[in-house]
Design an enzyme around this catalytic site. Structure first.
Site, PDB file in Angstrom:
ATOM      1  N   CYS A 199      -4.773   2.949   1.807  1.00 39.86           N
ATOM      2  CA  CYS A 199      -4.045   2.772   2.867  1.00 39.86           C
ATOM      3  C   CYS A 199      -3.135   3.914   3.120  1.00 39.86           C
ATOM      4  O   CYS A 199      -3.228   5.036   2.481  1.00 39.86           O
ATOM      5  CB  CYS A 199      -2.918   1.248   2.887  1.00 39.86           C
ATOM      6  SG  CYS A 199      -2.299   1.138   1.191  1.00 39.86           S
ATOM      7  N   THR A 200      -1.855   3.761   3.772  1.00 37.17           N
ATOM      8  CA  THR A 200      -1.239   5.023   4.058  1.00 37.17           C
ATOM      9  C   THR A 200      -0.397   5.562   2.540  1.00 37.17           C
ATOM     10  O   THR A 200      -0.579   6.788   2.598  1.00 37.17           O
ATOM     11  CB  THR A 200       0.275   4.590   5.149  1.00 37.17           C
ATOM     12  OG1 THR A 200      -0.686   4.013   6.232  1.00 37.17           O
ATOM     13  CG2 THR A 200       0.885   5.817   5.340  1.00 37.17           C
TER      14      THR A 200
END
Length: 350
Positions: A199-200
């Site tokens: 994810c980020t």
């Protein structure tokens, strides 16, 4: 003592210009047991306001999730303050790849039920039994591993502008939506495949990895530090970059360029473009992808109707908005029917 913002975004922007100082955009998270989130929230606001920290911070009984902008010359003082808090001592800080002095214009520290809206009953599983953290080198190896399934744990508007090679990108609006979808689609591979998530910055994968282990997945991995830390390691160690396009970020920049490849299209004309904007009509504020040509033609709006409203005198616009609520939940961040070239991938595609 005031524990809230007293300056508007425009006033803060003017002060940043006047100061002429470089700022660092930083993010971090930490799962921990916080007895009184409100008191902890006030503690953070008081100390960070003195250091001219700006950003969006969520505090809950389960921990803290922060995206910040810190004056570069106050970074050491900021780090000392973090280290003075027992559970934040030595916490990994993800420093943005592309810096922008105006990534945040207000300091917002909010108490929430959770630091990420996941919809899970955390009491049903042990959130500390998380998956194996891997660095950029190991992640690159897993991407090429035929026995590994790489899954993007972000939402559709994030993966649309950038994702890893060979990754599955669920067409979902929320993190919670992806959890059941992924489990259902991969239920036959709980024993024989490696589930590799990213994810980020890592926070969504942290919870998801423990959840999937609880659900019976035997080999669970997550990219430590997310796309942000991966990019730093790739550049620092001169590794092969397997990320295509931009990394969506939740501040005024809306994206960081990771590779030169543009994999998305303008939602209005279909030309290659990966620039997210918000519709200039404040009653809409739809998040969508718009190229420079369409921005000029549409006056930064998503539709002809919004363009007409945006052209009205401001007081008339306020009257039209009165009593009406518009939010990104309503408009599904780019799923509006007015966007002719919005791609609609399958619910679980790669």
């Amino acid at each position: 003592m005031q524990l809230y913002n007293t300056l508007s975004a425009k006033e803060r922007e003017a002060l940043i210009d006047q100061a002429g100082k470089d700022r660092l955009t930083i993010s971090f998270y930490k799962y921990a047991h916080i007895g009184n989130p409100q008191i902890f929230r006030n503690h953070l606001f008081i100390h960070w306001d003195e250091l001219e920290v700006l950003g969006r911070i969520y505090v809950a009984k389960e921990g803290v999730n922060a995206q910040l902008s810190v004056p570069a010359d106050n970074f050491k003082a900021f780090k000392r303050h973090l280290d003075s808090i027992s559970f934040l001592k030595g916490v990994r800080l993800n420093i943005a790849i592309e810096q922008d002095n105006k990534s945040f214009l207000k300091l917002k520290v909010k108490v929430r039920r959770k630091i990420v809206a996941d919809g899970l009953d955390d009491g049903s599983f042990d959130v500390t039994k998380k998956g194996v953290h891997v660095d950029a080198l190991k992640f690159n190896e897993l991407i090429e591993d035929p026995n590994a399934i790489v899954v993007d744990m972000r939402n559709h508007y994030e993966s649309e502008i950038g994702h890893f090679q060979n990754a599955i990108t669920p067409d979902v609006d929320t993190f919670r939506d992806s959890l059941d979808l992924i489990e259902e689609q991969l239920k036959d591979h709980k024993e024989d495949k490696k589930l590799v998530m990213y994810c980020t910055g890592g926070i969504r994968c942290e919870k998801a990895s423990a959840y999937y282990k609880h659900k019976g997945f035997k080999q669970v991995y997550q990219l430590e530090g997310g796309i942000i830390e991966y990019t730093r390691q790739v550049r620092e160690k001169k590794l092969e970059n397997k990320f295509r396009g931009k990394n969506f970020v939740f501040d005024h920049r809306r994206g960081e360029r990771i590779s030169d490849e543009v994999i998305a299209s303008c939602h209005q004309c279909g030309k290659p473009c990966d620039t997210h904007v918000n519709c200039a009509n404040e009653a809409c504020h739809l998040l969508f992808i718009q190229c420079e040509d369409c921005a000029r033609e549409m006056d930064n709006c998503c539709s002809d109707n919004c363009k007409e409203i945006h052209a009205l005198p401001y007081e008339e616009q306020k009257k039209l908005r009165q009593g009406k609520e518009a939010s990104n939940k309503i408009f599904k961040k780019g799923r509006s029917e007015v966007l002719k070239f919005k791609k609609s991938p399958e619910a679980f595609s790669s």
